[in-house]
Design a protein around this motif. Structure first.
Motif: not given
Length: 67
Positions: A2-12, A41-55
């Motif tokens: 389970f932790f391997f799966q979560i770690g892989s998703i976090v890394l992605a 701009g794409f980096f900024d949007i993807s960083w905000l979405l992936l690290r501050l919302i999805f994660f």
């Protein structure tokens, strides 16, 4: 397992936005400001979405309630 799966998703999630940052650096070093600005701009949007919302709301909550 389970932790391997979560770690892989976090890394992605965390590495997906780095592609845009590296592309922005390449454009900046080659003195193409428009490409650098667009990629950053794409980096900024993807960083905000992936690290501050999805994660926090998808990964942390789903792994917290897994029994």
């Amino acid at each position: 397992m389970f932790f391997f799966q979560i770690g892989s998703i976090v890394l992605a999630l965390h590495d997906a936005s780095d592609v845009f940052l590296e592309a922005a650096k390449v454009f900046k070093y080659s003195e193409k400001e428009l490409g650098a600005s667009v990629c950053f701009g794409f980096f900024d949007i993807s960083w905000l979405l992936l690290r501050l919302i999805f994660f926090p709301f998808w990964i942390i909550i789903s792994s917290r309630f897994r029994g």
